[in-house]
Enzyme design. Sequence first.
Site, PDB file in Angstrom:
ATOM      1  N   THR A 212       0.850  -1.198   0.000  1.00 45.13           N
ATOM      2  CA  THR A 212       0.000   0.000   0.000  1.00 45.13           C
ATOM      3  C   THR A 212       0.885   1.247   0.000  1.00 45.13           C
ATOM      4  O   THR A 212       2.083   1.167  -0.284  1.00 45.13           O
ATOM      5  CB  THR A 212      -1.004  -0.030   1.178  1.00 45.13           C
ATOM      6  OG1 THR A 212      -1.929   1.038   1.030  1.00 45.13           O
ATOM      7  CG2 THR A 212      -0.321   0.108   2.536  1.00 45.13           C
ATOM      8  N   ASN A 213       0.299   2.411   0.293  1.00 40.90           N
ATOM      9  CA  ASN A 213       1.080   3.652   0.333  1.00 40.90           C
ATOM     10  C   ASN A 213       0.653   4.490   1.531  1.00 40.90           C
ATOM     11  O   ASN A 213      -0.215   4.088   2.307  1.00 40.90           O
ATOM     12  CB  ASN A 213       0.921   4.414  -0.987  1.00 40.90           C
ATOM     13  CG  ASN A 213      -0.538   4.704  -1.273  1.00 40.90           C
ATOM     14  OD1 ASN A 213      -1.208   5.400  -0.522  1.00 40.90           O
ATOM     15  ND2 ASN A 213      -1.045   4.132  -2.363  1.00 40.90           N
ATOM     16  N   ASP A 214       1.255   5.654   1.666  1.00 37.74           N
ATOM     17  CA  ASP A 214       1.044   6.470   2.874  1.00 37.74           C
ATOM     18  C   ASP A 214      -0.251   7.278   2.899  1.00 37.74           C
ATOM     19  O   ASP A 214      -0.485   8.015   3.847  1.00 37.74           O
ATOM     20  CB  ASP A 214       2.216   7.453   3.030  1.00 37.74           C
ATOM     21  CG  ASP A 214       3.375   6.806   3.754  1.00 37.74           C
ATOM     22  OD1 ASP A 214       3.125   5.853   4.509  1.00 37.74           O
ATOM     23  OD2 ASP A 214       4.512   7.260   3.550  1.00 37.74           O
TER      24      ASP A 214
END
Length: 405
Positions: A212-214
């Site tokens: 995933t990402n931030d």
Amino acid sequence: MMLKDKNIALYVTGGIAIYKVVDFMRTLIKKGAKVRVAMTKSATEFVTPLTFQILSQHEVHLDTFSEKDPEHVAHVDLADWTDIAVVAPATANTIAKMAAGFADNFVTSSLLATKQPLFIVPAMNTDMFNHEATQENIQTLKKRGAYVVEPDTGFLAEGYEGKGRYPENERIVEELEQFIISSTADLPLKGYKILVSAGGTKERIDPVRYITNDSSGKTGHAIAEAAYQKGAEVTLVTASELKAPQAIQTVRVDSAKEMYEAIDERFAETNILIMSAAVSDYGVAHTATSKMKKERDSETVSIELAENPDILKTMGQKKEQQFLVGFAAETDELEKYAQKKLQEKHLDMIVANEVGRADRGFNVDDNQVIIFTSDHDKIEIPKTSKKNIAHILIDKIVQELEIEE
Ligand code: C5P
């Protein structure tokens, strides 16, 4: 936002839940509402008017006949000043009087003179609440357009469980905001269907791991709320765990593919699509159905990635009447890349922000963005909360669509 500068007449009647109403009033004031209070005599047996006077910074109305200002009739004045009248807690007695049109004290007289929307929070003993007389009175008030909050079921002051409890203030405030929106006829986005995406997509590696990402989803959720507050019918497709108000239809997704399907399905009937989600460009080519084991003989392991659909670009190709808004998170050459995406994805607007800085962007409360439009407008928004940015963005969209406010 919805409660900001609203004139709220708060009618307090004699129930044990009054102590919770003190806190409710504080929340209304914190949200920017102006509150004036009137109490029945029995209400003053539970909490002194002084509590409400100090917190509302205004005199509390108690008696119809103590007319202090010879030029005004106080109960009619209060009714005329009101944007929305709230009765909390509303006893069975006051509900009955309101249904029958009584005007035998300040509260009932002022309520009878009120032409504005009426919001009632009943709280009483379960048998009193379930009594046919109370139920019929509530139906009468509802038929006349009043909003009546459903009491909670739970532990009552009498020491047993039942329906009639004063609900959590958080729920009351949420329902009040919804009621204000639905009873305001002239909101600019009334009749518009808005689709907002939010959060960072999750690309599954196996049943317990993902990429995933931030992105936190804060911006997307704030945009959905801002659009809803301007009267839009909002669907939020989100990969974030954040909560959303009940009135916003929320579709929870994980992967970019799921997000694509949820958006594609609704796109034809959408007027405005705002893609604020951080969609993973690549997904896992072959998601393992059981947990991947550690490779014993190898120091490295590879996971094959496959390109995800570009949701916004695809919608840009399908676009008919829809207004499309994209986001561009860049670490350098912000304007250049934002303009490029605006054109390539057939957008009407793009919100560009710099990422990779600790005090703004991903996963914090503030951001600093530049909005570019397809008609060459450029609006720089200095660092502010994501909530403020959401409101500015929605206002800009309203302006671009030339909707009369
Ligand atoms: O090209 P880039 O990923 O920077 O574009 C960002 C914009 O495109 C955002 O609005 C994002 O939500 C959207 N996007 C998308 N599908 C992808 C990648 C990005 O809709 N696969």
